[in-house]
Design a protein around this motif. Structure first.
Motif, PDB file in Angstrom:
ATOM      1  N   HIS A 227      35.583  35.729  32.244  1.00 23.69           N
ATOM      2  CA  HIS A 227      35.556  35.295  33.635  1.00 23.69           C
ATOM      3  C   HIS A 227      34.263  34.553  33.900  1.00 23.69           C
ATOM      4  O   HIS A 227      33.442  34.360  32.978  1.00 23.69           O
ATOM      5  N   GLY A 228      34.030  34.173  35.129  1.00 20.32           N
ATOM      6  CA  GLY A 228      32.868  33.366  35.469  1.00 20.32           C
ATOM      7  C   GLY A 228      31.542  34.047  35.252  1.00 20.32           C
ATOM      8  O   GLY A 228      30.511  33.386  35.100  1.00 20.32           O
ATOM      9  N   ASP A 229      31.513  35.369  35.228  1.00 21.62           N
ATOM     10  CA  ASP A 229      30.271  36.122  35.027  1.00 21.62           C
ATOM     11  C   ASP A 229      30.077  36.558  33.581  1.00 21.62           C
ATOM     12  O   ASP A 229      29.107  37.261  33.275  1.00 21.62           O
ATOM     13  N   SER A 230      30.976  36.195  32.697  1.00 22.50           N
ATOM     14  CA  SER A 230      30.869  36.635  31.309  1.00 22.50           C
ATOM     15  C   SER A 230      29.599  36.089  30.670  1.00 22.50           C
ATOM     16  O   SER A 230      29.229  34.923  30.881  1.00 22.50           O
ATOM     17  N   ASP A 231      28.935  36.946  29.883  1.00 20.75           N
ATOM     18  CA  ASP A 231      27.765  36.500  29.134  1.00 20.75           C
ATOM     19  C   ASP A 231      28.170  35.420  28.138  1.00 20.75           C
ATOM     20  O   ASP A 231      27.431  34.491  27.866  1.00 20.75           O
ATOM     21  N   SER A 232      29.368  35.571  27.590  1.00 18.89           N
ATOM     22  CA  SER A 232      29.949  34.543  26.734  1.00 18.89           C
ATOM     23  C   SER A 232      31.399  34.370  27.145  1.00 18.89           C
ATOM     24  O   SER A 232      32.184  35.305  27.102  1.00 18.89           O
ATOM     25  N   ARG A 255      48.254  52.262  27.531  1.00 17.38           N
ATOM     26  CA  ARG A 255      47.073  52.286  26.681  1.00 17.38           C
ATOM     27  C   ARG A 255      45.755  52.277  27.462  1.00 17.38           C
ATOM     28  O   ARG A 255      44.741  52.775  26.978  1.00 17.38           O
ATOM     29  N   PHE A 256      45.786  51.686  28.697  1.00 15.75           N
ATOM     30  CA  PHE A 256      44.532  51.490  29.411  1.00 15.75           C
ATOM     31  C   PHE A 256      44.530  52.017  30.842  1.00 15.75           C
ATOM     32  O   PHE A 256      43.537  51.857  31.556  1.00 15.75           O
ATOM     33  N   GLU A 257      45.630  52.611  31.281  1.00 12.57           N
ATOM     34  CA  GLU A 257      45.717  53.125  32.654  1.00 12.57           C
ATOM     35  C   GLU A 257      45.517  52.008  33.683  1.00 12.57           C
ATOM     36  O   GLU A 257      44.955  52.234  34.761  1.00 12.57           O
ATOM     37  N   LEU A 258      45.984  50.797  33.353  1.00 20.01           N
ATOM     38  CA  LEU A 258      45.836  49.651  34.238  1.00 20.01           C
ATOM     39  C   LEU A 258      47.208  49.128  34.651  1.00 20.01           C
ATOM     40  O   LEU A 258      48.181  49.264  33.903  1.00 20.01           O
ATOM     41  N   ARG A 259      47.248  48.512  35.833  1.00 20.85           N
ATOM     42  CA  ARG A 259      48.492  47.934  36.343  1.00 20.85           C
ATOM     43  C   ARG A 259      48.227  46.513  36.798  1.00 20.85           C
ATOM     44  O   ARG A 259      47.331  46.259  37.602  1.00 20.85           O
ATOM     45  N   ARG A 260      49.037  45.602  36.258  1.00 24.35           N
ATOM     46  CA  ARG A 260      48.812  44.185  36.489  1.00 24.35           C
ATOM     47  C   ARG A 260      48.782  43.841  37.976  1.00 24.35           C
ATOM     48  O   ARG A 260      47.879  43.143  38.450  1.00 24.35           O
ATOM     49  N   GLN A 261      49.769  44.319  38.730  1.00 25.85           N
ATOM     50  CA  GLN A 261      49.859  43.938  40.140  1.00 25.85           C
ATOM     51  C   GLN A 261      48.625  44.371  40.917  1.00 25.85           C
ATOM     52  O   GLN A 261      48.112  43.624  41.762  1.00 25.85           O
ATOM     53  N   LYS A 262      48.122  45.564  40.644  1.00 27.34           N
ATOM     54  CA  LYS A 262      46.930  46.044  41.334  1.00 27.34           C
ATOM     55  C   LYS A 262      45.720  45.186  40.983  1.00 27.34           C
ATOM     56  O   LYS A 262      44.945  44.787  41.867  1.00 27.34           O
ATOM     57  N   LEU A 263      45.549  44.877  39.691  1.00 26.03           N
ATOM     58  CA  LEU A 263      44.410  44.079  39.284  1.00 26.03           C
ATOM     59  C   LEU A 263      44.468  42.670  39.883  1.00 26.03           C
ATOM     60  O   LEU A 263      43.454  42.126  40.336  1.00 26.03           O
ATOM     61  N   GLU A 264      45.659  42.079  39.911  1.00 19.32           N
ATOM     62  CA  GLU A 264      45.776  40.739  40.490  1.00 19.32           C
ATOM     63  C   GLU A 264      45.499  40.757  41.990  1.00 19.32           C
ATOM     64  O   GLU A 264      44.860  39.843  42.511  1.00 19.32           O
ATOM     65  N   ARG A 265      45.933  41.821  42.659  1.00 20.99           N
ATOM     66  CA  ARG A 265      45.684  41.909  44.108  1.00 20.99           C
ATOM     67  C   ARG A 265      44.184  42.066  44.373  1.00 20.99           C
ATOM     68  O   ARG A 265      43.618  41.381  45.246  1.00 20.99           O
ATOM     69  N   LEU A 266      43.519  42.932  43.616  1.00 23.33           N
ATOM     70  CA  LEU A 266      42.085  43.133  43.812  1.00 23.33           C
ATOM     71  C   LEU A 266      41.304  41.873  43.425  1.00 23.33           C
ATOM     72  O   LEU A 266      40.329  41.519  44.095  1.00 23.33           O
ATOM     73  N   ALA A 267      41.731  41.212  42.363  1.00 21.80           N
ATOM     74  CA  ALA A 267      41.032  40.011  41.898  1.00 21.80           C
ATOM     75  C   ALA A 267      41.062  38.917  42.963  1.00 21.80           C
ATOM     76  O   ALA A 267      40.079  38.190  43.152  1.00 21.80           O
ATOM     77  N   ARG A 268      42.160  38.792  43.656  1.00 25.01           N
ATOM     78  CA  ARG A 268      42.256  37.764  44.693  1.00 25.01           C
ATOM     79  C   ARG A 268      41.242  38.008  45.801  1.00 25.01           C
ATOM     80  O   ARG A 268      40.758  37.064  46.444  1.00 25.01           O
ATOM     81  N   ASN A 269      40.908  39.267  46.054  1.00 23.61           N
ATOM     82  CA  ASN A 269      39.969  39.598  47.117  1.00 23.61           C
ATOM     83  C   ASN A 269      38.506  39.546  46.666  1.00 23.61           C
ATOM     84  O   ASN A 269      37.611  39.353  47.495  1.00 23.61           O
ATOM     85  N   ILE A 270      38.262  39.723  45.360  1.00 23.76           N
ATOM     86  CA  ILE A 270      36.899  39.843  44.868  1.00 23.76           C
ATOM     87  C   ILE A 270      36.405  38.546  44.234  1.00 23.76           C
ATOM     88  O   ILE A 270      35.243  38.152  44.395  1.00 23.76           O
ATOM     89  N   LEU A 271      37.278  37.876  43.492  1.00 23.88           N
ATOM     90  CA  LEU A 271      36.829  36.738  42.655  1.00 23.88           C
ATOM     91  C   LEU A 271      36.943  35.413  43.410  1.00 23.88           C
ATOM     92  O   LEU A 271      37.713  35.262  44.319  1.00 23.88           O
TER      93      LEU A 271
END
Length: 271
Positions: A227-232, A255-271
């Motif tokens: 992403h935009g803040d990645s060191d590389s 495998r990661f306890e993650l859900r795509r829809q939640k991450l995309e919703r949060l990303a729209r508000n944060i990034l």
């Protein structure tokens, strides 16, 4: 043979070395790392991508040291204290700015190394990456299978190479399946308890120059965020592997306890 699993996660630590983005002074580094919008994004990566699987590890016997500065702005310092108070495996270390980054990392890790362990499995973890929920369990199990290699030299790397590249751009998330060797995430460096080094002392891209290594290409074990803040921001070398979209979303949860829809919703508000 008792194996301690001991990791280090740097959270906006103000040090002059150890990152690809360079600054000439502590003041420049502090202004960059402590920018309020950047800190909000780092908190998002850490709590929404990294922490879920750490909380859900099938083997809870590990220590993850979170290293930051004593002047980390509020509310983030208090939030880290609260996280550590509520999660026994999480240890917060406040390290003053140091020019020598590896010495700072050692200062953070040293109080938590168990001298009674037979071997310590050191790992580094960036605050925006994720390991699978069975990473700790798998690392212990697989080390037992290849411990003879470690006995020969007192050093051994164990690399879980199958992962996902998670790219966030314009509030959208793209997942690219890749097999990448020695990415740094889900890479364990097994050392003797009296060793002065940590996982950060070894450049993961050149780790074969220091020790024998074993690559385990199954199962899916890591997510690396880009992403935009990645060191590389580069994906780096690797091999593609195939999985259909529905199965990929199921693996993200399993495998990661993650859900795509939640991450995309949060990303729209944060990034």
């Amino acid at each position: 043979m008792r194996v301690q699993m001991l990791g280090l996660c740097r959270f906006s630590y103000v040090g002059l070395r150890g990152y690809q983005v360079e600054h000439q002074s502590y003041e420049e580094r502090r202004a960059y790392l402590y920018d309020p919008e950047r800190l909000a994004r780092r908190w998002f990566w850490f709590t929404e991508i990294a922490l879920p699987a750490w909380r859900a590890q099938t083997d809870p016997d590990f220590t993850l040291v979170v290293m930051t500065g004593p002047d980390l702005p509020e509310p983030y310092l208090s939030r880290l204290r609260d996280l550590a108070a509520g999660m026994p495996q999480l240890k917060l270390e406040l390290v003053p700015p140091m020019e020598r980054h590896l010495a700072a990392c050692r200062a953070a890790i040293a109080p938590h190394a168990d001298p009674s362990a037979d071997v310590i499995g050191h790992f580094r973890h960036d605050d925006d990456d994720a390991v699978a929920v069975d990473y700790i369990e798998a690392a212990r199990k697989d080390f037992r299978r290849v411990k003879g290699l470690w006995k020969n030299e007192g050093k051994l790397s164990l690399d879980y190479s199958r992962g996902l590249m998670m790219r966030f751009e314009n509030g959208k998330m793209q997942l690219t399946p890749r097999i990448c060797h020695n990415m740094g995430v889900a890479l364990t460096v097994f050392l003797s308890p009296d060793a002065e080094e940590t996982a950060l002392h070894y450049d993961h891209s050149k780790i074969a120059t220091w020790m024998p290594g074993v690559a385990v290409t199954r199962p899916l074990m890591f997510i690396r965020s880009i992403h935009g803040d990645s060191d590389s921001g580069a994906m780096g070398p690797g091999l593609p592997w195939q999985i259909d979209a529905d199965a990929l979303d199921r693996q993200l949860t399993k495998r990661f306890e993650l859900r795509r829809q939640k991450l995309e919703r949060l990303a729209r508000n944060i990034l």
